[in-house]
Scaffold this active site. Structure first.
Site, PDB file in Angstrom:
ATOM      1  N   GLY A   8       0.893  -1.323   0.080  1.00 14.92           N
ATOM      2  CA  GLY A   8       0.036   0.076  -0.039  1.00 14.92           C
ATOM      3  C   GLY A   8       0.834   1.277   0.107  1.00 14.92           C
ATOM      4  N   GLY A  11      -0.249   5.034  -0.999  1.00 13.26           N
ATOM      5  CA  GLY A  11      -1.425   5.740  -0.270  1.00 13.26           C
ATOM      6  C   GLY A  11      -0.868   6.578   0.463  1.00 13.26           C
ATOM      7  CG  LEU A  13       0.680   5.517   6.876  1.00 15.32           C
ATOM      8  CD1 LEU A  13       1.407   6.701   7.676  1.00 15.32           C
ATOM      9  CD2 LEU A  13      -0.085   4.493   7.896  1.00 15.32           C
ATOM     10  CG  ASP A  34      -0.442   0.841  -3.815  1.00 20.70           C
ATOM     11  OD1 ASP A  34      -1.426   0.042  -4.373  1.00 20.70           O
ATOM     12  OD2 ASP A  34      -0.366   1.527  -2.984  1.00 20.70           O
ATOM     13  NE  ARG A  36      -3.499   3.085 -10.269  1.00 24.10           N
ATOM     14  CZ  ARG A  36      -4.477   1.963  -9.785  1.00 24.10           C
ATOM     15  NH1 ARG A  36      -4.756   0.964 -10.814  1.00 24.10           N
ATOM     16  NH2 ARG A  36      -5.384   1.993  -8.818  1.00 24.10           N
ATOM     17  CE1 TYR A 142      -9.813   1.776   7.991  1.00 26.74           C
ATOM     18  CE2 TYR A 142     -10.715   3.096   9.779  1.00 26.74           C
ATOM     19  CZ  TYR A 142      -9.731   2.723   8.983  1.00 26.74           C
ATOM     20  OH  TYR A 142      -8.425   3.206   9.355  1.00 26.74           O
ATOM     21  CE  LYS A 146      -7.500  -0.252   9.639  1.00 30.90           C
ATOM     22  NZ  LYS A 146      -6.132  -0.935   9.008  1.00 30.90           N
TER      23      LYS A 146
END
Ligand code: SER
Length: 323
Positions: A8, A11, A13, A34, A36, A142, A146
């Site tokens: 990731g 992104g 972060l 990632d 891309r 979400y 988590k």
């Protein structure tokens, strides 16, 4: 010493963590992955592998081919976007984590970082200074993912000794990349609007208080947690972490000190309900005790830091505005 892999990495972060890891360990010690690559110029200094983190074999191939010792798995769909597509959010927030934990169990990597969030808490906890061990009854998919992920991390530590570490991040505010799909993101948009001379239409109520943190604090806290000797880590679900807390009204007032013409108007939507179910502030005394966590930026410091960063950022580095 093996390498640090960010899943990731393009992104909100991921880009900031890339810069933090490159600065601390050198660009050759960082591997990015990632779907891309990030357009950020510094991304070209480290190896990039285009891969889908939901694919176990893809994660394993990167770890084996690039001598990876630590995985930072940041793959996620955030709170507001997750409510629009709950099953996609559950799949993307869980499967890559389970793949990473399995890789660590099999000995392919030594250490794992996975981000949790203030979204694990629901309306039943003390709002101010929410304690580390408050109950987890989240209101979003979400948050559910988590909370479940924290339990999986703890399970892999207890059952298999996997050295996995996690932080319950507040809203993260940086200037190098744009977030997407979160509830706390209004605060990032505020800075971009201010610099562009635009009025921010805020989807929260003026007095909605949320815990927030500068990216600089978040990255430093993350890298410090990952360098802490194993015997000092007493929480294997996720540590509460606190930076500062403010309302949209307080943020606007603080920003007017630097950008006097900045204006905000309010049009609360469904994200206000999500925000209302989250804490105002967190008690992070476990992080302070176990690995000497101290935030650097209060609200004023954060505002000055972000505005200064945006002002200095060259046009080449400027992220696309997608508020
Ligand atoms: N920043 C996240 C969100 O707003 C919370 O961790 O969804």
């Amino acid at each position: 010493m093996g390498k640090h892999l960010i899943l990731g990495s393009s992104g909100h972060l991921g880009v900031e963590l890339m810069l933090g890891l490159q600065e601390r360990y050198g660009a050759n010690a960082v591997v990015l992955s990632d779907l891309r690559p990030s357009p950020h110029p510094a991304a070209a200094k480290s190896s990039f592998v285009a891969a889908d983190a939901t694919d176990f074999d893809a994660q394993r191939a990167i770890a084996e081919n690039h001598d990876v010792e630590v995985i930072y798995n940041l793959v996620a769909i955030l709170s507001a976007q997750g409510e629009a597509n709950p099953m996609a959010a559950w799949g993307l927030n869980m499967n890559p984590l389970l793949n990473t934990l399995e890789l660590a169990r099999k000995g392919a990597v030594k250490r794992v970082f996975w981000p949790s969030s203030i979204a694990v808490f629901g309306s039943d906890v003390p709002k101010d200074g929410t304690p580390q061990d408050a109950s987890l009854v989240p209101t979003t998919v979400y948050g559910v993912s988590k909370a479940a992920g924290e339990l999986w991390c703890n399970y892999y530590y207890e059952k298999y000794g996997v050295d996995v570490r996690s932080i319950r991040y507040p809203g993260l505010i940086g200037f190098r990349s744009m977030p997407g799909g979160g509830t706390t993101d209004y605060a990032v948009s505020a800075f971009h609007c201010a610099m562009a001379g635009e009025t921010l239409t805020c989807y929260l109520e003026p007095n909605e208080r949320l815990p927030m943190m500068s990216m600089e604090d978040a990255v430093r806290g993350t890298l410090d947690l990952m360098e802490t000797p194993e015997e000092r880590i007493r929480i294997r679900t996720a540590y509460n972490l606190s930076g500062c807390d403010f309302t949209p009204e307080e943020l606007t007032l603080a920003m007017k000190g630097c950008v006097p013409g900045f204006e905000i108007v309010y049009a609360p939507d469904e994200r206000q309900d999500i925000a209302a179910s989250w804490p105002n502030s967190l008690d992070d005394s476990w992080a302070r005790n176990d690995w000497d966590w101290t935030p650097r930026h209060d609200l004023r410091g954060l505002v000055e830091h972000i505005i200064d960063g945006l002002a200095k950022q060259s046009n080449v580095d400027k992220p696309t505005l997608n508020v």
